[in-house]
Write a protein that holds these residues in place. Sequence first.
Motif, PDB file in Angstrom:
ATOM      1  N   MET A   1     -10.348   7.838  -6.600  1.00  0.00           N
ATOM      2  CA  MET A   1     -10.282   7.060  -5.367  1.00  0.00           C
ATOM      3  C   MET A   1     -10.782   5.634  -5.606  1.00  0.00           C
ATOM      4  N   SER A   2     -10.274   4.714  -4.817  1.00  0.00           N
ATOM      5  CA  SER A   2     -10.576   3.301  -5.013  1.00  0.00           C
ATOM      6  C   SER A   2     -11.343   2.721  -3.840  1.00  0.00           C
ATOM      7  N   LYS A   3     -12.021   1.601  -4.097  1.00  0.00           N
ATOM      8  CA  LYS A   3     -12.752   0.899  -3.054  1.00  0.00           C
ATOM      9  C   LYS A   3     -11.779   0.299  -2.042  1.00  0.00           C
ATOM     10  N   VAL A   4     -12.286   0.027  -0.852  1.00  0.00           N
ATOM     11  CA  VAL A   4     -11.409  -0.369   0.245  1.00  0.00           C
ATOM     12  C   VAL A   4     -10.657  -1.660  -0.024  1.00  0.00           C
ATOM     13  N   ASN A   5     -11.195  -2.552  -0.821  1.00  0.00           N
ATOM     14  CA  ASN A   5     -10.513  -3.824  -1.084  1.00  0.00           C
ATOM     15  C   ASN A   5      -9.517  -3.746  -2.238  1.00  0.00           C
ATOM     16  N   ASP A   6      -9.573  -2.667  -3.017  1.00  0.00           N
ATOM     17  CA  ASP A   6      -8.708  -2.554  -4.188  1.00  0.00           C
ATOM     18  C   ASP A   6      -7.247  -2.376  -3.777  1.00  0.00           C
ATOM     19  N   GLY A   7      -6.414  -3.339  -4.150  1.00  0.00           N
ATOM     20  CA  GLY A   7      -4.981  -3.207  -3.907  1.00  0.00           C
ATOM     21  C   GLY A   7      -4.524  -3.468  -2.493  1.00  0.00           C
ATOM     22  N   ALA A   8      -5.381  -4.007  -1.647  1.00  0.00           N
ATOM     23  CA  ALA A   8      -4.984  -4.298  -0.260  1.00  0.00           C
ATOM     24  C   ALA A   8      -3.882  -5.356  -0.251  1.00  0.00           C
ATOM     25  N   VAL A   9      -2.953  -5.235   0.708  1.00  0.00           N
ATOM     26  CA  VAL A   9      -1.839  -6.181   0.805  1.00  0.00           C
ATOM     27  C   VAL A   9      -1.841  -6.852   2.177  1.00  0.00           C
ATOM     28  N   PRO A  10      -1.245  -8.040   2.287  1.00  0.00           N
ATOM     29  CA  PRO A  10      -1.143  -8.699   3.598  1.00  0.00           C
ATOM     30  C   PRO A  10      -0.349  -7.844   4.584  1.00  0.00           C
ATOM     31  N   MET A  11      -0.875  -7.705   5.776  1.00  0.00           N
ATOM     32  CA  MET A  11      -0.209  -6.907   6.804  1.00  0.00           C
ATOM     33  C   MET A  11       0.065  -7.703   8.074  1.00  0.00           C
ATOM     34  N   VAL A  12      -0.878  -8.533   8.462  1.00  0.00           N
ATOM     35  CA  VAL A  12      -0.757  -9.284   9.720  1.00  0.00           C
ATOM     36  C   VAL A  12      -1.157 -10.733   9.468  1.00  0.00           C
ATOM     37  N   GLU A  13      -0.397 -11.657  10.062  1.00  0.00           N
ATOM     38  CA  GLU A  13      -0.665 -13.081   9.878  1.00  0.00           C
ATOM     39  C   GLU A  13      -0.832 -13.787  11.218  1.00  0.00           C
ATOM     40  N   ALA A  14      -1.732 -14.762  11.240  1.00  0.00           N
ATOM     41  CA  ALA A  14      -1.905 -15.638  12.407  1.00  0.00           C
ATOM     42  C   ALA A  14      -1.475 -17.042  12.002  1.00  0.00           C
ATOM     43  N   TRP A  15      -0.550 -17.613  12.772  1.00  0.00           N
ATOM     44  CA  TRP A  15      -0.007 -18.940  12.484  1.00  0.00           C
ATOM     45  C   TRP A  15      -0.391 -19.921  13.576  1.00  0.00           C
ATOM     46  N   SER A  40       4.251   3.744   1.846  1.00  0.00           N
ATOM     47  CA  SER A  40       2.866   3.270   1.788  1.00  0.00           C
ATOM     48  C   SER A  40       2.842   1.790   1.475  1.00  0.00           C
ATOM     49  N   TRP A  41       1.759   1.167   1.860  1.00  0.00           N
ATOM     50  CA  TRP A  41       1.502  -0.238   1.580  1.00  0.00           C
ATOM     51  C   TRP A  41       0.050  -0.340   1.121  1.00  0.00           C
ATOM     52  N   GLY A  42      -0.198  -1.194   0.153  1.00  0.00           N
ATOM     53  CA  GLY A  42      -1.550  -1.269  -0.367  1.00  0.00           C
ATOM     54  C   GLY A  42      -1.840  -0.084  -1.261  1.00  0.00           C
ATOM     55  N   ASN A  43      -3.062   0.430  -1.192  1.00  0.00           N
ATOM     56  CA  ASN A  43      -3.516   1.497  -2.084  1.00  0.00           C
ATOM     57  C   ASN A  43      -3.788   2.779  -1.301  1.00  0.00           C
ATOM     58  N   PRO A  44      -2.931   3.787  -1.421  1.00  0.00           N
ATOM     59  CA  PRO A  44      -3.139   5.041  -0.682  1.00  0.00           C
ATOM     60  C   PRO A  44      -4.448   5.741  -1.016  1.00  0.00           C
ATOM     61  N   GLN A  45      -4.999   5.462  -2.202  1.00  0.00           N
ATOM     62  CA  GLN A  45      -6.223   6.143  -2.623  1.00  0.00           C
ATOM     63  C   GLN A  45      -7.495   5.382  -2.259  1.00  0.00           C
ATOM     64  N   ALA A  46      -7.369   4.280  -1.547  1.00  0.00           N
ATOM     65  CA  ALA A  46      -8.557   3.540  -1.113  1.00  0.00           C
ATOM     66  C   ALA A  46      -9.435   4.431  -0.239  1.00  0.00           C
ATOM     67  N   VAL A  47     -10.716   4.475  -0.531  1.00  0.00           N
ATOM     68  CA  VAL A  47     -11.654   5.321   0.212  1.00  0.00           C
ATOM     69  C   VAL A  47     -12.127   4.591   1.466  1.00  0.00           C
ATOM     70  N   SER A 198      -9.634   9.332   1.504  1.00  0.00           N
ATOM     71  CA  SER A 198      -8.677   8.282   1.182  1.00  0.00           C
ATOM     72  C   SER A 198      -7.758   8.042   2.377  1.00  0.00           C
ATOM     73  N   VAL A 199      -7.077   6.909   2.375  1.00  0.00           N
ATOM     74  CA  VAL A 199      -6.097   6.634   3.425  1.00  0.00           C
ATOM     75  C   VAL A 199      -5.002   7.699   3.397  1.00  0.00           C
ATOM     76  N   HIS A 200      -4.610   8.114   2.188  1.00  0.00           N
ATOM     77  CA  HIS A 200      -3.611   9.188   2.064  1.00  0.00           C
ATOM     78  C   HIS A 200      -4.135  10.481   2.674  1.00  0.00           C
ATOM     79  N   GLY A 201      -5.391  10.822   2.392  1.00  0.00           N
ATOM     80  CA  GLY A 201      -5.964  12.041   2.942  1.00  0.00           C
ATOM     81  C   GLY A 201      -5.945  12.050   4.458  1.00  0.00           C
ATOM     82  N   LEU A 202      -6.299  10.917   5.051  1.00  0.00           N
ATOM     83  CA  LEU A 202      -6.312  10.832   6.510  1.00  0.00           C
ATOM     84  C   LEU A 202      -4.890  10.952   7.067  1.00  0.00           C
TER      85      LEU A 202
END
Length: 336
Positions: A1-15, A40-47, A198-202
Motif C-alpha cells: 500500500m502507498s501513502k496518500v500523496n503517492d501517484g495522485a492525479v489532478p481531478m478538479v481545477e479552479a480557474w 481508476s485514477w491516481g493510485n488505487p493502493q493509496a492508504v 486502500s482506496v481500492h479496498g473501500l
Amino acid sequence: MSKVNDGAVPMVEAWRGGILESTHTGHAVICDETGQIVESWGNPQAVIFPRSSCKMIQALPLLESGAADAAGLTPRQLALSCASHEGAAIHTEAVDQWLAGLGMSEADLRCGSHDPLDRAAREGLTLAHDKPCQLHNNCSGKHAGFLTLNRHLRAGSEYVEVDHPVQRAAKAAFEETTGETSPGYGIDGCSAPNFATSVHGLARSMAAFAAARDTGDARQKAMHRLASAMAMHPEMVAGEGRACTELMRAMGGKVAIKTGAEAVFVAIIPERKMGIALKITDGGTRGSEAAIAGLLVRLGVLNANHPATLKRLNVVQKNWRGFETGTVTLAPGFAQ
C-alpha cells in the motif's frame, strides 16, 4: 500500500481570469461486484482513513447480530445510523427518541458535543443561551447504533474502545468487506476507531453493498437494507443543503452516497452493481464534491444539468457583487 500523496492525479481545477488558480489532486476507484477495478485514477493502493464514509460498514454488525430487529429499528433509523447529520431538529429528536426507546439517554453516548451545523439549531441554542449536547454531534446516529448493538451484546459502557466487542465487530466487518487487513487505525472526531484501507479496498466494499440483495445471506441482507435506507431517507444522512442529501435526491433514491472528513466520498450504485471510492489529497470538500458528482455523471446515474450537480460541478463562481470571477471544473483526463 502507498501513502496518500503517492501517484495522485489532478481531478478538479479552479480557474480565474483564464488562468488555472488551484488544482485538487486525488485518487478514485470504480469497482464491479467481483471487487475488480473497472476504472481508476491516481493510485488505487493509496492508504486512506475512510472517516465517516464507511459508516454503513460500521453499522453491519448492528443488523447481522439481530440487534436492529430486536430493537425494532425502522429504515429511517438505519439511515441515521449511517449519517453525518447537521444536528437539525429532525436529527436530534430522532436520536433522542431512539435512545429513549432503548431506555437510555444522551449521557450514554460517547461521541462528544459540538455546535450543530444546522443554522436554525445553532441560532436556537444561542438565543436560549444554551450549549450543544451530544445529540448535536453529527455522529450521534452512528453512536445510537453502537449503543443498540452494545445493549444486545451486554458489553461494557465504553463502546468506543478499540478492543470493545462493538469495535471488534466493526473491524471484522471492515476487513471482510474491503478484502484487506487494515494496516492500522486512528481515532475519529467522534472518538470511535477509524480503520485504514486502500482506496481500492473501500471501493470493493461499496461494490459489495451495491451487489447485495435482500434474498442473499445475512450480510447481503444487511448491506441491502442499509444502502436502501440511506437512499430512501437522504434527509437523515446529511441534511438540507448538504451534498449527500441533495445528490441522492437528484438520483431519485437509486444511489446511496456518503462523504467523510478530509475529502473522502463513496457511492453505492445497485443498478450497475458498482461501488466508488475517492480521496482528494488536500482534504478539501470543494474537490471531493465536484469529483464524486463527475463520476456519477460519467456512470449515467446523475444528470449533469441537475441543480444539485451544477452547485458542485462546472460551477460559475461569483463575487459579492454578483460578477462572474471563475469556474470549478473537472481536470482534463478525469471522469470525462
